[in-house]
Motif scaffolding. Structure first.
Motif, short mmCIF file in Angstrom:
data_model
loop_
_atom_site.label_atom_id
_atom_site.label_comp_id
_atom_site.label_asym_id
_atom_site.label_seq_id
_atom_site.Cartn_x
_atom_site.Cartn_y
_atom_site.Cartn_z
N ALA A 91 26.69 -4.13 -0.76
CA ALA A 91 27.87 -4.58 -0.07
C ALA A 91 26.94 -5.58 0.87
CB ALA A 91 28.84 -4.40 -0.29
N ASP A 92 26.32 -4.49 1.20
CA ASP A 92 26.08 -5.43 3.15
C ASP A 92 24.67 -6.16 2.45
OD1 ASP A 92 24.18 -3.83 5.14
OD2 ASP A 92 26.36 -4.41 5.98
N ASP A 93 24.46 -6.55 3.17
CA ASP A 93 23.38 -7.85 3.42
C ASP A 93 22.58 -7.09 4.26
OD1 ASP A 93 25.59 -9.70 2.59
OD2 ASP A 93 25.55 -10.94 4.07
N GLU A 94 22.18 -6.57 5.02
CA GLU A 94 21.74 -5.73 5.62
C GLU A 94 20.68 -5.10 4.83
OE1 GLU A 94 19.51 -5.93 8.95
OE2 GLU A 94 20.92 -6.86 9.83
N LEU A 95 21.35 -3.79 4.34
CA LEU A 95 20.94 -2.66 3.31
C LEU A 95 20.34 -3.56 2.11
CD1 LEU A 95 20.66 0.26 3.26
CD2 LEU A 95 22.84 0.32 2.04
N TYR A 96 21.41 -4.58 1.81
CA TYR A 96 20.30 -5.40 0.85
C TYR A 96 18.96 -5.88 1.32
CZ TYR A 96 19.43 -9.25 -2.24
OH TYR A 96 18.63 -10.02 -3.19
N LEU A 97 18.81 -6.95 2.48
CA LEU A 97 17.86 -7.10 2.66
C LEU A 97 16.47 -5.73 2.76
CD1 LEU A 97 16.11 -9.56 2.96
CD2 LEU A 97 16.98 -8.50 6.26
N ARG A 98 16.97 -4.54 2.90
CA ARG A 98 15.48 -3.16 2.82
C ARG A 98 16.14 -2.97 2.05
NH1 ARG A 98 17.37 -5.25 7.32
NH2 ARG A 98 16.86 -4.64 9.92
N SER A 99 16.10 -3.51 0.75
CA SER A 99 15.79 -2.48 -0.88
C SER A 99 15.33 -3.53 -0.80
CB SER A 99 16.92 -2.57 -1.30
OG SER A 99 18.36 -4.03 -1.67
N GLN A 100 15.05 -4.83 -0.76
CA GLN A 100 14.03 -5.26 -1.44
C GLN A 100 13.01 -5.49 -0.22
OE1 GLN A 100 16.50 -7.09 -3.71
NE2 GLN A 100 15.22 -8.06 -4.01
N ASP A 101 12.77 -5.39 0.80
CA ASP A 101 11.52 -4.62 1.24
C ASP A 101 10.56 -3.62 0.69
OD1 ASP A 101 12.24 -6.99 3.98
OD2 ASP A 101 13.20 -5.06 4.82
N LEU A 102 11.95 -2.51 0.55
CA LEU A 102 11.39 -1.56 -0.37
C LEU A 102 10.63 -1.74 -1.50
CD1 LEU A 102 10.91 1.65 -0.41
CD2 LEU A 102 13.11 1.79 -1.47
N ARG A 103 11.04 -2.94 -2.29
CA ARG A 103 10.60 -3.48 -3.86
C ARG A 103 9.15 -3.95 -3.77
NH1 ARG A 103 15.04 -6.74 -6.66
NH2 ARG A 103 13.11 -7.32 -8.46
N GLY A 104 9.19 -4.39 -1.74
CA GLY A 104 7.78 -5.69 -1.68
C GLY A 104 7.06 -4.99 -1.44
N ILE A 105 7.23 -3.67 -0.74
CA ILE A 105 6.38 -2.76 -0.61
C ILE A 105 5.67 -2.22 -1.60
CG2 ILE A 105 5.60 -0.68 0.55
CD1 ILE A 105 7.24 -1.53 3.28
N THR A 106 6.85 -1.08 -2.81
CA THR A 106 6.38 -0.59 -3.79
C THR A 106 5.44 -1.82 -5.20
OG1 THR A 106 8.53 -0.10 -3.87
CG2 THR A 106 7.11 0.58 -5.65
N THR A 107 6.02 -2.72 -4.66
CA THR A 107 5.55 -3.83 -5.93
C THR A 107 3.75 -4.17 -5.33
OG1 THR A 107 6.91 -4.86 -6.88
CG2 THR A 107 4.75 -5.77 -6.49
N ASN A 108 3.80 -4.19 -4.07
CA ASN A 108 2.19 -4.13 -3.60
C ASN A 108 1.96 -3.15 -3.36
OD1 ASN A 108 1.83 -6.86 -2.22
ND2 ASN A 108 3.29 -6.32 -1.97
N ILE A 109 2.04 -1.53 -3.44
CA ILE A 109 1.37 -0.25 -3.52
C ILE A 109 1.21 -0.66 -5.10
CG2 ILE A 109 1.54 1.76 -3.20
CD1 ILE A 109 3.37 1.87 -1.32
N GLY A 110 2.04 -0.43 -6.00
CA GLY A 110 1.67 -0.61 -7.10
C GLY A 110 0.30 -1.89 -7.55
N MET A 111 0.35 -2.90 -6.79
CA MET A 111 -1.09 -3.73 -7.02
C MET A 111 -2.29 -2.47 -6.55
SD MET A 111 -1.61 -7.49 -5.04
CE MET A 111 0.08 -7.85 -5.52
N LEU A 112 -2.24 -2.21 -5.45
CA LEU A 112 -3.52 -1.74 -4.93
C LEU A 112 -3.46 -0.55 -5.85
CD1 LEU A 112 -2.15 -1.36 -0.80
CD2 LEU A 112 -3.67 -2.57 -2.26
N ILE A 113 -3.00 0.07 -6.63
CA ILE A 113 -3.75 1.78 -6.90
C ILE A 113 -4.35 0.96 -8.12
CG2 ILE A 113 -1.96 2.90 -8.30
CD1 ILE A 113 -0.38 3.95 -6.33
N GLY A 114 -3.12 -0.16 -9.23
CA GLY A 114 -4.35 -0.68 -10.64
C GLY A 114 -5.21 -1.71 -10.03
N LEU A 115 -5.20 -1.92 -8.50
CA LEU A 115 -6.96 -2.44 -8.07
C LEU A 115 -7.69 -1.73 -8.34
CD1 LEU A 115 -6.17 -5.67 -5.90
CD2 LEU A 115 -7.03 -5.13 -8.36
N GLY A 116 -7.52 -0.41 -7.83
CA GLY A 116 -8.14 0.40 -7.56
C GLY A 116 -8.69 1.88 -8.49
N GLY A 117 -7.35 1.92 -8.79
CA GLY A 117 -7.40 3.13 -10.07
C GLY A 117 -7.46 2.72 -11.43
#
Length: 402
Positions: free
Chosen positions: A139-165
């Motif tokens: 319900a909170d816009d700030e908290l929602y945006l932080r959730s999207q930050d976490l999703r973005g970081i997670t996706t890119n970490i997954g990309m790095l793991i995929g590239l590396g391992g």
């Protein structure tokens, strides 16, 4: 029920994980991303091993993207016409079945290709439902945006793991076991959503026209500007498609190709963390145009034919500035009515993927014509600045009216 954030300080990414529904959605997506990297690598190994053809391997790799593009505009609208939790669970189970069938040793190549297409098509409504559900959860816009930050970081970490391992894991387990593991990740995702996310009523009207969300989005000037900001990423990904010739031109080893590919996502992760930790949602909207321009301008530095360390620094800086795209996507979804978010999200995601694909292809063509990867990347940076400035000005004017 989701609790409103009442504190005066901006929330952190970790605060988003306190929400049980988001925690399930996030983890389901995270392990599915890792599984998808395994599938991509496994399919390349299987197809090349059977055919000995680099062309066939490339065609099958392309098929992991094309159905998602084709289904993004059409199938994503299912997320507005059916309960989104149900859409997610059914889509995950369907993908588990398709990928699990791929894991059967000796599956004919034609069947394998068909299953790839079906699995990616099934993923289109799942992506739309996940994006729309995540917005509903907070319900909170700030908290929602932080959730999207976490999703973005997670996706890119997954990309790095995929590239590396990814390749190492597939060769260790074997392609069939890697595909089976990916199928398992979809079943885990389905179970998480089923037992941790509450059912919500159908958000849209099944009687609406099939492309009503697409028409509505195009009728909104502020959303068109946000789409333009997202499409500019197509120029920023050009270095990824030129990693191998770039490494050769600057005198780096073949091993450096992996470093060059990893530099942008590493920068993106760092940039997202800084924005999430120190910049409020409103201020992030204000600087989106500046960051978009900066992400392109940094690439102009390749005109000097940089050394490997300087090239890595430039790519990391471009990736860090490119973290603005999370705010673009979050603002886009927030400004769309809930009953249209599935279809509208499909418009956004499809446009982003098409822009990235065209950018990589265009970069390859220009690099072949001019015979220089560094000049091509610098040219992409110059074009990006020229194209971004008017979009950034339009965005600044829109913010004044909000």
């Amino acid at each position: 029920m989701t609790k409103l954030v009442t504190t005066t300080t901006a929330p952190r990414m970790s605060d988003a994980l306190r929400n049980r529904e988001f925690r399930a959605l996030w983890f389901a997506e995270a392990q599915s991303v890792l599984g998808d990297h395994l599938t991509t690598v496994a399919l390349s190994i299987v197809v090349y091993g059977r055919t000995g053809s680099a062309l066939w391997a490339a065609v099958v790799y392309a098929l992991t993207f094309l159905p998602a593009l084709a289904g993004g505009l059409g199938l994503s609208q299912i997320a507005d016409r059916r309960p989104r939790k149900t859409v997610l669970v059914v889509s995950f189970v369907m993908q588990a079945v398709f990928v699990g069938t791929m894991a059967i040793p000796g599956t004919p190549l034609a069947v394998l290709v068909t299953l790839v297409v079906l699995a990616r098509l099934a993923g289109a409504p799942a992506n739309a439902a996940q994006n729309a559900l995540t917005r509903e959860v907070f319900a909170d816009d700030e908290l929602y945006l932080r959730s999207q930050d976490l999703r973005g970081i997670t996706t890119n970490i997954g990309m790095l793991i995929g590239l590396g391992g990814g390749g190492l894991l597939v060769t260790s387990l074997g392609p069939s076991w890697a595909l089976a593991l990916d199928a398992l990740t979809f079943l885990v995702a389905a179970a998480l959503v089923q037992f941790s996310v509450r059912q919500r009523p159908v958000p849209g009207d099944p009687g609406d026209g099939w492309f009503s969300a697409v028409r509505w989005v195009w009728g909104q000037r502020r959303l068109r500007v946000l789409l333009a900001l997202s499409w500019l990423v197509g120029l920023a990904v050009i270095p990824e498609g030129l990693a191998a010739p770039l490494a050769h031109q600057i005198g780096a080893s073949e091993q450096a190709v992996g470093w060059l590919l990893a530099a942008d996502p590493v920068g993106f992760i760092l940039g997202t963390f800084v924005l999430s930790r120190f910049v409020s949602a409103q201020n992030r909207k204000r600087i989106m145009g500046v960051l978009a321009t900066l992400a392109a301008a940094v690439l102009i530095g390749f005109a000097a034919t940089p050394t490997l360390p300087f090239a890595l620094l430039l790519l990391m800086l471009a990736g860090a500035a490119g973290a603005y795209i999370i705010t673009v996507g979050a603002t886009f979804i927030t400004w769309v009515p809930n009953e249209l978010r599935g279809g509208a999200g499909g418009v956004y995601r499809t446009g982003l993927r098409v822009a990235q694909g065209l950018g990589v292809a265009l970069g390859g063509v220009i690099a072949d014509l001019v015979g220089s990867a560094t000049f091509t990347i610098a040219l992409a940076g110059m074009a990006g600045v020229v194209l971004t400035i008017p979009v950034a000005v339009s965005w600044a004017r829109i913010l004044k009216t909000q």
